[in-house]
Write a protein that holds these residues in place. Structure first.
Motif, PDB file in Angstrom:
ATOM      1  N   SER A 298       0.362   4.458  15.258  1.00 42.97           N
ATOM      2  CA  SER A 298       1.337   4.787  13.761  1.00 42.97           C
ATOM      3  C   SER A 298       0.410   3.641  12.919  1.00 42.97           C
ATOM      4  O   SER A 298      -0.232   3.261  12.863  1.00 42.97           O
ATOM      5  CB  SER A 298       2.321   4.131  14.806  1.00 42.97           C
ATOM      6  OG  SER A 298       2.137   2.785  14.416  1.00 42.97           O
ATOM      7  N   SER A 299       0.854   4.131  10.949  1.00 46.29           N
ATOM      8  CA  SER A 299       0.044   3.189  11.126  1.00 46.29           C
ATOM      9  C   SER A 299       1.332   1.798  10.389  1.00 46.29           C
ATOM     10  O   SER A 299       0.335   0.848  10.406  1.00 46.29           O
ATOM     11  CB  SER A 299       1.371   3.894   9.521  1.00 46.29           C
ATOM     12  OG  SER A 299       2.957   4.038   8.796  1.00 46.29           O
ATOM     13  N   THR A 300       1.675   1.812  11.244  1.00 42.63           N
ATOM     14  CA  THR A 300       2.156   0.368  11.704  1.00 42.63           C
ATOM     15  C   THR A 300       1.831  -0.449  12.294  1.00 42.63           C
ATOM     16  O   THR A 300       1.169  -1.584  12.046  1.00 42.63           O
ATOM     17  CB  THR A 300       3.837   0.166  12.023  1.00 42.63           C
ATOM     18  OG1 THR A 300       4.887   0.931  11.208  1.00 42.63           O
ATOM     19  CG2 THR A 300       4.286  -1.077  12.765  1.00 42.63           C
TER      20      THR A 300
ATOM     21  N   ASP B 224      -1.263  -1.434  10.619  1.00 39.49           N
ATOM     22  CA  ASP B 224      -1.292  -2.628   9.347  1.00 39.49           C
ATOM     23  C   ASP B 224      -1.015  -3.845  10.063  1.00 39.49           C
ATOM     24  O   ASP B 224      -1.742  -4.742   9.407  1.00 39.49           O
ATOM     25  CB  ASP B 224       0.182  -2.204   8.999  1.00 39.49           C
ATOM     26  CG  ASP B 224       0.542  -0.924   7.614  1.00 39.49           C
ATOM     27  OD1 ASP B 224      -0.596  -0.451   6.902  1.00 39.49           O
ATOM     28  OD2 ASP B 224       1.432  -0.166   7.555  1.00 39.49           O
TER      29      ASP B 224
END
Length: 343
Positions: free
Chosen positions: A163-165, A168
């Motif tokens: 995921s982009s999370t 990040d």
């Protein structure tokens, strides 16, 4: 009796058994065999071996764990399933960045000079006592973890699954470490902000035309520039000299690089230049969509066209030409062009 082509897998099995048995001597011997036999491993062996090594990565003692992660990355480059191999590598990378940051903070607090360079400085055993075992080890093995993580992030399937999370978190820790210590890996930093299936509105100021494009897996703006020139100039939409077909193919999926010439200047809606050395994530978001302006090139630029990440497939597709009404509405979001005759 093993054949000449399955010895690497034998070493993988031996390493698995040694890790599960917590037998350091057997593990070290199998580890050495893995490296000795890797070069002769078949794609099938790498596919199986990478997945099996990834499954035991977290159980590998911290000392050799980074090196095994690099080997898993090499297996992915040789054909192992990146989605199966990535989770443990990326989770350990995030932890390593955090611990390396702690080492840098403690070192700065001790006020004992410049941070050690793991590529040149010998590891002092006293560092483990003064700064912590995992913190010191993380500082010394960080380059290996960056390398292993990069092997995973170059695969679109990993970026889709991870995921982009999650990315990040790694990016924030990577940036924080860079700010504290100056140790920022450009390749990893760029890989963490790659855009996939990202819509972009492109406005060509000279002709007053607009285009909706979609980009995936583009590592830097040199690559973006070349693919835009192919889609818009090569597609007959705007004037100029289109890049050679070979250069375009090298920006997508063909190995190699070829010298090409710039066609325009990439500009943000406020007039700020978007440098070719940057990434597509530099393009600002306006009303929920990235908005890019193409201005005349202020001077001639040439560069070797190709992919910033050799194992990352890139693509740019022209989805449609904007209607005049749509184009006018988007141009209302753009600052007027600077007068080249003014200071």
């Amino acid at each position: 009796m093993s054949s000449a082509t399955d010895r690497f897998i034998d070493a993988v099995f031996d390493f698995e058994r040694a890790v599960h048995a917590q037998d350091p001597t057997a593990q070290q011997q199998a580890h050495m065999e893995l490296h000795r036999l890797y070069e002769s491993a078949t794609p099938e062996e790498m596919a199986q071996g990478g997945k099996r090594l990834a499954a035991v990565l977290t159980d590998v003692p911290p000392g050799p764990r980074a090196n095994i992660a690099v080997l898993i990355g090499a297996c992915v480059e040789g054909g192992a399933d990146p989605v199966a191999c990535a989770p443990g590598v990326l989770a350990n990378l995030a932890k390593t960045l955090d611990s390396a940051q702690e080492f840098a903070q403690q070192w700065a607090a001790a006020d004992i000079g410049e941070l050690p360079d793991p590529a040149q400085d010998e590891l002092d055993e006293q560092f483990f006592e003064h700064f912590g075992f995992l913190e010191t080890l993380s500082w010394w093995t960080l380059d290996d973890w960056n390398r292993a993580g990069l092997a995973m992030l170059q695969r679109a399937a990993v970026r889709q699954q991870f995921s982009s999370t999650g990315r990040d978190i790694i990016r924030q820790r990577h940036d924080a470490l860079g700010e504290i210590s100056g140790r920022w890996d450009k390749c990893l930093g760029y890989a963490l902000i790659v855009l996939d299936d990202e819509p972009v509105i492109v406005l060509h100021r000279e002709t007053g035309t607009g285009y909706a494009v979609r980009i995936t897996g583009i590592g830097d703006n040199f690559q973006l520039h070349t693919l835009l020139a192919d889609a818009l100039i090569g597609g007959g939409h705007i004037p100029g000299e289109a890049p050679a077909a070979e250069a375009v193919a090298m920006c997508r999926d063909m190995p190699g690089m070829q010298l090409t010439q710039g066609s325009f200047n990439l500009v943000a809606p406020d007039g700020t230049w978007i440098w070719n050395e940057g990434t597509p994530s530099d393009i600002p978001v306006v009303d929920g969509t990235r908005l890019l302006v193409l201005d005349p090139a202020p001077y001639q630029r040439t560069w070797p066209a190709g992919r910033f990440f050799p194992h990352m497939l890139g693509d740019l597709t022209l989805e449609r030409v904007l209607t005049p009404e749509e184009t006018i509405a988007w141009f209302e979001q753009v600052s007027p062009a600077e007068d080249p005759g003014t200071d």
